[in-house]
Design an enzyme around this catalytic site. Structure first.
Site, PDB file in Angstrom:
ATOM      1  N   ASP A 242      16.414  54.856  69.628  1.00 15.62           N
ATOM      2  CA  ASP A 242      15.578  55.295  68.190  1.00 15.62           C
ATOM      3  C   ASP A 242      14.883  54.309  67.892  1.00 15.62           C
ATOM      4  O   ASP A 242      15.548  53.275  67.503  1.00 15.62           O
ATOM      5  CB  ASP A 242      16.549  55.969  67.364  1.00 15.62           C
ATOM      6  CG  ASP A 242      15.972  56.711  66.154  1.00 15.62           C
ATOM      7  OD1 ASP A 242      16.124  57.929  66.028  1.00 15.62           O
ATOM      8  OD2 ASP A 242      15.270  55.827  65.196  1.00 15.62           O
ATOM      9  N   GLU A 285      10.526  60.100  67.351  1.00 22.44           N
ATOM     10  CA  GLU A 285      10.416  58.484  67.851  1.00 22.44           C
ATOM     11  C   GLU A 285      11.853  57.973  68.636  1.00 22.44           C
ATOM     12  O   GLU A 285      12.402  57.117  68.578  1.00 22.44           O
ATOM     13  CB  GLU A 285      10.429  57.523  66.729  1.00 22.44           C
ATOM     14  CG  GLU A 285      10.668  58.182  65.331  1.00 22.44           C
ATOM     15  CD  GLU A 285      12.173  58.070  64.955  1.00 22.44           C
ATOM     16  OE1 GLU A 285      12.831  59.284  65.110  1.00 22.44           O
ATOM     17  OE2 GLU A 285      12.786  57.034  64.868  1.00 22.44           O
TER      18      GLU A 285
HETATM   19  P1  GH3 Z   1      15.582  54.763  61.285  1.00 23.40           P
HETATM   20  O1  GH3 Z   1      15.598  53.334  61.618  1.00 23.40           O
HETATM   21  O2  GH3 Z   1      16.653  55.234  60.557  1.00 23.40           O
HETATM   22  O3  GH3 Z   1      15.345  55.622  62.625  1.00 23.40           O
HETATM   23  O4  GH3 Z   1      14.345  54.965  60.547  1.00 23.40           O
HETATM   24  P2  GH3 Z   1      12.833  55.769  60.851  1.00 23.40           P
HETATM   25  O5  GH3 Z   1      11.820  55.706  59.810  1.00 23.40           O
HETATM   26  O6  GH3 Z   1      12.671  55.410  62.142  1.00 23.40           O
HETATM   27  O7  GH3 Z   1      13.443  57.438  61.005  1.00 23.40           O
HETATM   28  P3  GH3 Z   1      13.207  58.425  60.311  1.00 23.40           P
HETATM   29  O8  GH3 Z   1      13.742  59.820  60.787  1.00 23.40           O
HETATM   30  O9  GH3 Z   1      13.343  58.363  58.653  1.00 23.40           O
HETATM   31  O10 GH3 Z   1      11.608  58.786  60.455  1.00 23.40           O
HETATM   32  C1  GH3 Z   1      11.032  59.095  61.543  1.00 23.40           C
HETATM   33  C2  GH3 Z   1       9.487  58.930  61.817  1.00 23.40           C
HETATM   34  O11 GH3 Z   1       9.036  59.190  62.833  1.00 23.40           O
HETATM   35  C3  GH3 Z   1       8.918  60.075  60.721  1.00 23.40           C
HETATM   36  C4  GH3 Z   1       7.904  60.632  61.333  1.00 23.40           C
HETATM   37  O12 GH3 Z   1       6.732  60.612  60.657  1.00 23.40           O
HETATM   38  C5  GH3 Z   1       7.747  59.694  62.546  1.00 23.40           C
HETATM   39  N1  GH3 Z   1       7.082  60.434  63.746  1.00 23.40           N
HETATM   40  C6  GH3 Z   1       7.764  61.475  64.232  1.00 23.40           C
HETATM   41  N2  GH3 Z   1       7.037  61.997  65.377  1.00 23.40           N
HETATM   42  C7  GH3 Z   1       5.843  61.274  65.333  1.00 23.40           C
HETATM   43  C8  GH3 Z   1       4.639  61.007  66.202  1.00 23.40           C
HETATM   44  O13 GH3 Z   1       4.589  62.022  67.251  1.00 23.40           O
HETATM   45  N3  GH3 Z   1       3.858  60.257  65.947  1.00 23.40           N
HETATM   46  C9  GH3 Z   1       3.961  59.467  64.904  1.00 23.40           C
HETATM   47  N4  GH3 Z   1       2.809  58.589  64.609  1.00 23.40           N
HETATM   48  N5  GH3 Z   1       4.960  59.545  63.939  1.00 23.40           N
HETATM   49  C10 GH3 Z   1       6.050  60.076  64.310  1.00 23.40           C
HETATM   50 MG    MG Z   2      14.109  55.822  63.756  1.00 21.65          MG
HETATM   51 MG    MG Z   3      15.036  59.345  64.649  1.00 16.96          MG
END
Ligand code: GH3
Ligand code: MG
Ligand code: MG
Length: 367
Positions: A242, A285
């Site tokens: 992650d 992610e």
């Molecule tokens: P942590 O270290 O706790 O994992 O923090 P984090 O910010 O990585 O985790 P969080 O779950 O708060 O956020 C995940 C982010 O990933 C939020 C979302 O906008 C982003 N995300 C998810 N899918 C995609 C994608 O396909 N493209 C992009 N650019 N961003 C994405």
């Molecule tokens: Mg994350």
């Molecule tokens: Mg995550």
């Protein structure tokens, strides 16, 4: 002179009787031979008529046989069209194709060639994409026919009939080649079908951004691999990944830059594992790696290698240099769990631990 009493009269009567009977015999002989001649003419006519009749019967017999053969062939082709159209695997299409060609051309050799070493017939058919009929008076007197089979416009095989064994004495006819061409077109349509089915399947199994397996496909693969590992008594590990603080990457550089980083990350992971290992994007992610025949420590080393590679990497997202880190959780079959779901949960708990312990690290089973 008395004819009865006079001996000369008697002689005269006898002579007259002899002449008369001779004339009578001559008359009947002439009549008989005339009758014989007439009979032989009639006999000749009857024989001629009968010959003509036999010829006519043989002609219609041949026509009837030809029609019923063509009727049978047509039936076979329409059955082939139905059967081939329902197949989704190219090797099944090839198998069925050979069977149908063998029914159409009984006791002839039927093959599908065009592999590593194409011969002169293969090369002709593939290069010109055209059927070929080799008559019986060339190529060592062995007649044969060859037609191309295509899949999405590319030639993928050459269907050949004859070429070994005696073949039909008179060689193959244009009609035979036409029949083989129709069969090859049906097979080519079936091949197109298989290719389309495969593409649709791949689209459903692959994540569109990174090209990695989807969550669903990964779960199926994991269950299947656990069954195999259990049967062969082998270990198997999974690593969950992650990205740390990925939300802030999006917030700082934009969503598009975030996408480019995710693609770069998939590339780094792909570089760090063996071709047999399987990588999936199971969330935004979040990624998973399935390491076949890999015990726990070795799996943790792979995770550590990916962690280091990532931390050292600078991603170019539209001119912006972006650095990221990620957290990892490792779990292994059969020590940590015996089902795919349990294994996934165990790896997820360790990943959570890695986050809680400060991120940018690998968490494995306590020694
Ligand atoms: P942590 O270290 O706790 O994992 O923090 P984090 O910010 O990585 O985790 P969080 O779950 O708060 O956020 C995940 C982010 O990933 C939020 C979302 O906008 C982003 N995300 C998810 N899918 C995609 C994608 O396909 N493209 C992009 N650019 N961003 C994405
Ligand atoms: Mg994350
Ligand atoms: Mg995550």
């Amino acid at each position: 002179m008395n004819l009865i009493t006079d001996p000369r009269g008697l002689i005269l009567i006898c002579a007259a009787a002899t002449v008369f009977s001779g004339a009578l015999i001559g008359f009947f002989r002439a009549k008989l031979s005339a009758l014989r001649r007439e009979r032989s003419v009639v006999e000749d006519d009857v024989a001629k008529e009968s010959r003509l009749l036999h010829q006519e019967i043989a002609f219609y017999e041949e026509k009837r046989a030809g029609l019923s053969k063509r009727g049978g062939q047509r039936r076979l082709l329409s059955e082939a069209a139905r059967g081939l159209g329902s197949l989704l695997d190219p090797s099944a299409v090839q198998e069925r194709l050979i069977k149908i060609a063998q029914l159409l051309f009984p006791s002839q050799s039927v093959t599908i060639s065009y592999g590593q070493k194409p011969d002169a017939v293969d090369s002709y058919v593939v290069e010109r994409r055209q059927p070929l009929l080799v008559p019986s008076d060339v190529m060592k007197g062995v007649p044969q026919m060859a037609v191309p089979i295509t899949a999405q416009q590319a030639v993928v095989g050459v269907l050949r009939v004859g070429g070994s064994g005696p073949g039909p004495a008179a060689g193959y006819a244009r009609e035979d080649l036409r029949l083989l061409e129709i069969l090859a077109s049906l097979a080519s349509l079936a091949m197109d079908n298989c290719a389309l089915f495969h593409q649709v399947q791949q689209t459903a199994l692959r994540d569109h951004l990174t090209g990695l397996l989807t969550h669903r496909a990964f779960q199926d693969q994991l269950e299947q691999s656990i069954l195999e590992a259990s049967r062969y008594n082998q270990p198997l590990s999974i690593v969950l990944v992650d990205v740390d603080h990925f939300k802030s990457i999006n917030d700082t550089h934009g969503h598009q830059a975030g996408d480019l980083v995710l693609q770069g990350l998939a590339h780094v992971m792909d570089r760090s594992v063996r071709p047999v290992d399987i990588i999936a994007r199971y969330g935004g992610e979040e990624f998973a790696v399935l390491l076949l025949q890999t015990p726990h420590r070795a799996a943790a080393s792979v995770a550590e290698q990916i962690r280091r590679d990532l931390a050292e990497q600078t991603f170019d997202a539209g001119g912006k240099a972006i650095r990221i880190t990620a957290s990892f959780g490792v779990a292994t079959f059969p020590e940590d769990a015996t089902s795919g779901q349990q294994l996934f949960r165990q790896a997820d708990q360790r990943l959570y631990k890695a986050k809680a312990a400060g991120r940018n690290q690998v968490q494995m089973r306590a020694a």
